[in-house]
Design an enzyme around this catalytic site. Structure first.
Site, mmCIF file in Angstrom:
data_model
loop_
_atom_site.group_PDB
_atom_site.id
_atom_site.type_symbol
_atom_site.label_atom_id
_atom_site.label_comp_id
_atom_site.label_asym_id
_atom_site.label_seq_id
_atom_site.Cartn_x
_atom_site.Cartn_y
_atom_site.Cartn_z
ATOM 1 C CG ASN A 46 8.249 -2.898 -8.520
ATOM 2 O OD1 ASN A 46 9.557 -2.636 -8.936
ATOM 3 N ND2 ASN A 46 8.126 -3.694 -7.552
ATOM 4 C CD GLU A 49 -6.962 -0.767 -1.627
ATOM 5 O OE1 GLU A 49 -6.351 -1.986 -1.824
ATOM 6 O OE2 GLU A 49 -7.351 -0.985 -0.489
#
Length: 147
Positions: A12, A99
């Site tokens: 997404n 991350e």
């Protein structure tokens, strides 16, 4: 030593700037790539940005990075909370891993509070918007340069 940094994005994120702008902002993935490329170039590095909605394709990119990248910035999106396979692929990568999450996942639904990727990451950024990517690239450049 390679001077390429892989910036990997999960499901997404191709809709960045369109999907839930109240959470993710109005900038696009192209804006992320441009900003990261500028930061990397200042330090003598280049970036390769990749996005996929498919877990296996992201894993393939991590495998490719083993030979082609000095470091990885990864926003696994929803796979953060579910993918042991991405974690295992990251364990096979020897360079630094950061991350990165656009939103503060710890202020959101409880299922978003757990990250498999954090078990491998050398650092985690969350809640800084797309500026988090720039911070991650700066840190990867430093780590790849031996800092």
């Amino acid at each position: 030593m390679t001077t390429t940094i892989y910036i990997l994005n999960g499901p997404n994120l191709n809709l960045l700037g369109q999907r839930q702008p109240e959470i993710y902002g109005h900038e696009t993935l192209a804006d992320v790539e441009r900003r990261c490329a500028e930061v990397a170039a200042e330090k003598g590095f280049s970036v390769r940005l990749f996005q996929s909605n498919h877990e296996g394709t992201i894993i393939d990119q991590i495998h490719e990075a083993r030979q082609a990248a000095c470091g990885i910035v990864i926003n696994p999106a929803a796979y953060t909370h579910t993918s042991v396979a991405i974690l295992d692929a990251l364990h096979a990568f020897e360079g630094p891993v950061i991350e990165c999450h656009i939103s503060n996942v710890h202020k959101r639904e409880s299922f978003r509070h757990h990250s498999y990727v954090s078990l491998r990451a050398d650092g985690v950024l969350a809640g800084f918007g797309i500026e988090g990517y720039e911070l991650a690239v700066r840190r990867i450049c430093s780590l790849c340069a031996g800092g």
